[in-house]
Motif scaffolding. Structure first.
Motif, PDB file in Angstrom:
ATOM      1  N   GLU A  45       0.760  -1.232  -0.097  1.00  0.00           N
ATOM      2  CA  GLU A  45       0.050  -0.021  -0.037  1.00  0.00           C
ATOM      3  C   GLU A  45       0.813   1.275   0.025  1.00  0.00           C
ATOM      4  O   GLU A  45       0.644   2.302  -0.841  1.00  0.00           O
ATOM      5  CB  GLU A  45      -1.024   0.191   1.254  1.00  0.00           C
ATOM      6  CG  GLU A  45      -2.059   1.146   1.178  1.00  0.00           C
ATOM      7  CD  GLU A  45      -2.866   1.105   2.401  1.00  0.00           C
ATOM      8  OE1 GLU A  45      -3.365   2.320   2.723  1.00  0.00           O
ATOM      9  OE2 GLU A  45      -2.968   0.150   3.168  1.00  0.00           O
ATOM     10  N   LEU A  46       1.902   1.366   1.004  1.00  0.00           N
ATOM     11  CA  LEU A  46       2.743   2.595   0.986  1.00  0.00           C
ATOM     12  C   LEU A  46       3.416   2.447  -0.332  1.00  0.00           C
ATOM     13  O   LEU A  46       3.736   3.619  -0.917  1.00  0.00           O
ATOM     14  CB  LEU A  46       3.651   2.277   2.111  1.00  0.00           C
ATOM     15  CG  LEU A  46       4.849   3.441   2.346  1.00  0.00           C
ATOM     16  CD1 LEU A  46       4.038   4.883   2.356  1.00  0.00           C
ATOM     17  CD2 LEU A  46       5.755   3.018   3.340  1.00  0.00           C
ATOM     18  N   ALA A  47       4.074   1.475  -0.913  1.00  0.00           N
ATOM     19  CA  ALA A  47       4.643   1.557  -2.129  1.00  0.00           C
ATOM     20  C   ALA A  47       3.810   2.180  -3.248  1.00  0.00           C
ATOM     21  O   ALA A  47       4.232   2.875  -4.120  1.00  0.00           O
ATOM     22  CB  ALA A  47       5.288   0.213  -2.718  1.00  0.00           C
ATOM     23  N   GLY A  48       2.516   1.575  -3.409  1.00  0.00           N
ATOM     24  CA  GLY A  48       1.590   2.224  -4.342  1.00  0.00           C
ATOM     25  C   GLY A  48       1.279   3.607  -4.241  1.00  0.00           C
ATOM     26  O   GLY A  48       1.251   4.439  -5.272  1.00  0.00           O
ATOM     27  N   ARG A  49       1.332   4.121  -3.197  1.00  0.00           N
ATOM     28  CA  ARG A  49       0.878   5.548  -2.872  1.00  0.00           C
ATOM     29  C   ARG A  49       2.250   6.223  -3.458  1.00  0.00           C
ATOM     30  O   ARG A  49       1.972   7.387  -3.686  1.00  0.00           O
ATOM     31  CB  ARG A  49       0.765   5.861  -1.298  1.00  0.00           C
ATOM     32  CG  ARG A  49      -0.696   5.331  -0.942  1.00  0.00           C
ATOM     33  CD  ARG A  49      -1.021   5.409   0.553  1.00  0.00           C
ATOM     34  NE  ARG A  49      -2.254   5.302   0.916  1.00  0.00           N
ATOM     35  CZ  ARG A  49      -2.852   5.284   2.265  1.00  0.00           C
ATOM     36  NH1 ARG A  49      -1.998   5.683   3.033  1.00  0.00           N
ATOM     37  NH2 ARG A  49      -4.086   4.882   2.395  1.00  0.00           N
ATOM     38  N   LEU A  50       3.571   5.821  -2.813  1.00  0.00           N
ATOM     39  CA  LEU A  50       4.721   6.403  -3.345  1.00  0.00           C
ATOM     40  C   LEU A  50       4.904   6.466  -4.959  1.00  0.00           C
ATOM     41  O   LEU A  50       5.290   7.403  -5.499  1.00  0.00           O
ATOM     42  CB  LEU A  50       5.919   5.784  -2.679  1.00  0.00           C
ATOM     43  CG  LEU A  50       6.295   6.237  -1.375  1.00  0.00           C
ATOM     44  CD1 LEU A  50       7.202   5.246  -0.653  1.00  0.00           C
ATOM     45  CD2 LEU A  50       6.724   7.752  -1.200  1.00  0.00           C
ATOM     46  N   ALA A  51       4.374   5.398  -5.434  1.00  0.00           N
ATOM     47  CA  ALA A  51       4.528   5.470  -6.958  1.00  0.00           C
ATOM     48  C   ALA A  51       3.319   6.315  -7.542  1.00  0.00           C
ATOM     49  O   ALA A  51       3.778   6.953  -8.442  1.00  0.00           O
ATOM     50  CB  ALA A  51       4.236   4.134  -7.533  1.00  0.00           C
ATOM     51  N   ALA A  56       2.479  11.705 -10.234  1.00  0.00           N
ATOM     52  CA  ALA A  56       1.939  13.094 -10.530  1.00  0.00           C
ATOM     53  C   ALA A  56       2.958  14.193  -9.987  1.00  0.00           C
ATOM     54  O   ALA A  56       2.806  15.429 -10.453  1.00  0.00           O
ATOM     55  CB  ALA A  56       0.843  13.149  -8.960  1.00  0.00           C
ATOM     56  N   SER A  57       4.006  13.708  -9.307  1.00  0.00           N
ATOM     57  CA  SER A  57       5.042  15.214  -9.021  1.00  0.00           C
ATOM     58  C   SER A  57       6.149  15.034 -10.324  1.00  0.00           C
ATOM     59  O   SER A  57       6.857  16.107 -10.453  1.00  0.00           O
ATOM     60  CB  SER A  57       5.536  14.760  -7.729  1.00  0.00           C
ATOM     61  OG  SER A  57       6.296  13.544  -7.810  1.00  0.00           O
ATOM     62  N   ARG A  63       9.629   0.439  -8.462  1.00  0.00           N
ATOM     63  CA  ARG A  63       9.739  -0.640  -7.398  1.00  0.00           C
ATOM     64  C   ARG A  63      10.721  -1.672  -7.775  1.00  0.00           C
ATOM     65  O   ARG A  63      10.563  -2.498  -8.791  1.00  0.00           O
ATOM     66  CB  ARG A  63       8.119  -1.362  -7.213  1.00  0.00           C
ATOM     67  CG  ARG A  63       8.005  -2.273  -5.978  1.00  0.00           C
ATOM     68  CD  ARG A  63       7.728  -1.659  -4.821  1.00  0.00           C
ATOM     69  NE  ARG A  63       7.551  -2.759  -3.713  1.00  0.00           N
ATOM     70  CZ  ARG A  63       6.557  -3.322  -3.480  1.00  0.00           C
ATOM     71  NH1 ARG A  63       5.202  -2.670  -4.010  1.00  0.00           N
ATOM     72  NH2 ARG A  63       6.545  -3.862  -2.128  1.00  0.00           N
ATOM     73  N   MET A  64      11.321  -1.885  -6.730  1.00  0.00           N
ATOM     74  CA  MET A  64      12.716  -3.040  -6.834  1.00  0.00           C
ATOM     75  C   MET A  64      12.152  -4.226  -5.818  1.00  0.00           C
ATOM     76  O   MET A  64      11.443  -4.065  -4.864  1.00  0.00           O
ATOM     77  CB  MET A  64      13.837  -2.426  -6.437  1.00  0.00           C
ATOM     78  CG  MET A  64      14.304  -1.398  -7.335  1.00  0.00           C
ATOM     79  SD  MET A  64      14.758  -1.512  -9.137  1.00  0.00           S
ATOM     80  CE  MET A  64      16.322  -2.705  -8.979  1.00  0.00           C
ATOM     81  N   LEU A 138       7.177  13.603  -1.837  1.00  0.00           N
ATOM     82  CA  LEU A 138       7.033  13.368  -0.471  1.00  0.00           C
ATOM     83  C   LEU A 138       5.703  14.674  -0.175  1.00  0.00           C
ATOM     84  O   LEU A 138       4.631  14.373   0.495  1.00  0.00           O
ATOM     85  CB  LEU A 138       8.032  13.740   0.470  1.00  0.00           C
ATOM     86  CG  LEU A 138       8.907  12.422   0.650  1.00  0.00           C
ATOM     87  CD1 LEU A 138      10.087  12.769   1.602  1.00  0.00           C
ATOM     88  CD2 LEU A 138       8.257  11.328   0.763  1.00  0.00           C
ATOM     89  N   ASP A 139       5.739  15.727  -0.677  1.00  0.00           N
ATOM     90  CA  ASP A 139       4.838  16.963  -0.528  1.00  0.00           C
ATOM     91  C   ASP A 139       3.306  16.295  -1.172  1.00  0.00           C
ATOM     92  O   ASP A 139       2.320  16.660  -0.384  1.00  0.00           O
ATOM     93  CB  ASP A 139       5.406  18.076  -1.112  1.00  0.00           C
ATOM     94  CG  ASP A 139       4.214  19.057  -1.038  1.00  0.00           C
ATOM     95  OD1 ASP A 139       4.072  19.601   0.050  1.00  0.00           O
ATOM     96  OD2 ASP A 139       3.621  19.791  -2.247  1.00  0.00           O
ATOM     97  N   ARG A 140       3.589  15.818  -2.425  1.00  0.00           N
ATOM     98  CA  ARG A 140       2.331  15.187  -2.988  1.00  0.00           C
ATOM     99  C   ARG A 140       1.618  14.103  -2.285  1.00  0.00           C
ATOM    100  O   ARG A 140       0.524  13.843  -2.165  1.00  0.00           O
ATOM    101  CB  ARG A 140       2.716  14.757  -4.255  1.00  0.00           C
ATOM    102  CG  ARG A 140       1.530  13.970  -5.300  1.00  0.00           C
ATOM    103  CD  ARG A 140       0.448  15.161  -5.470  1.00  0.00           C
ATOM    104  NE  ARG A 140       0.937  16.131  -6.379  1.00  0.00           N
ATOM    105  CZ  ARG A 140       0.261  16.498  -7.423  1.00  0.00           C
ATOM    106  NH1 ARG A 140      -0.581  15.869  -7.963  1.00  0.00           N
ATOM    107  NH2 ARG A 140       0.760  17.677  -8.090  1.00  0.00           N
TER     108      ARG A 140
END
Length: 148
Positions: A45-51, A56-57, A63-64, A138-140
């Motif tokens: 879930e965290l990896a998906g949010r970061l991707a 967007a940014s 992902r590795m 990280l802001d996004r």
């Protein structure tokens, strides 16, 4: 030192999740160049949010893998573990596996920004050597997923 910080923050503050950004390995540059940072995570879930935040940014991640076979490469017969895997193969992966041992079960992501953080080409947001890569991502992430 990064492993010590991860352990300290995890045990002292018990965060809901942790994200670290580091110019950890040159191996990630071989794998991804300067277009994507390496994303390693123990939490889908965290990896998906970061991707999603990366797309967007404009600060994209790729992902590795992490896993038991890679983790075994840092086992040691002499110490608790070694901080380098089996030679040159999978260098960025074994470095992330090393860090993962310090976060226990806390959702965590490591962004290896060696390629994106240094020697990035000049752009509207990067006028010098260091790019500040990851700030917009990280802001996004916070804006889209945690400030609602």
């Amino acid at each position: 030192m990064l492993a010590d910080v991860l352990h300290y923050v995890n045990t002292r503050f018990k965060p809901k999740f942790m994200i670290d950004l580091a110019t950890l390995t040159g191996a990630i540059i071989v794998a991804l160049g300067q277009e994507h940072a390496g994303l390693f995570s123990n939490d889908d879930e965290l990896a998906g949010r970061l991707a999603k935040a990366g797309e967007a940014s404009g600060e994209r991640v790729w992902r590795m893998p992490l896993g038991p076979k890679y983790d075994k490469l840092i086992d040691s017969e002499i110490a608790d573990m070694k901080n380098v895997g089996g030679g040159r193969d999978g260098g960025s992966i074994t470095a992330a596996q090393f860090l993962q041992r310090y976060v226990d079960k806390t959702p965590w992501a490591h962004l290896d920004i060696a390629g994106t953080g240094f020697a990035a080409p000049a752009s509207d947001i990067n006028k010098s050597w260091g790019s500040g890569w990851g700030v917009r991502l990280l802001d996004r992430l916070v804006k889209e997923d945690y400030e609602r």
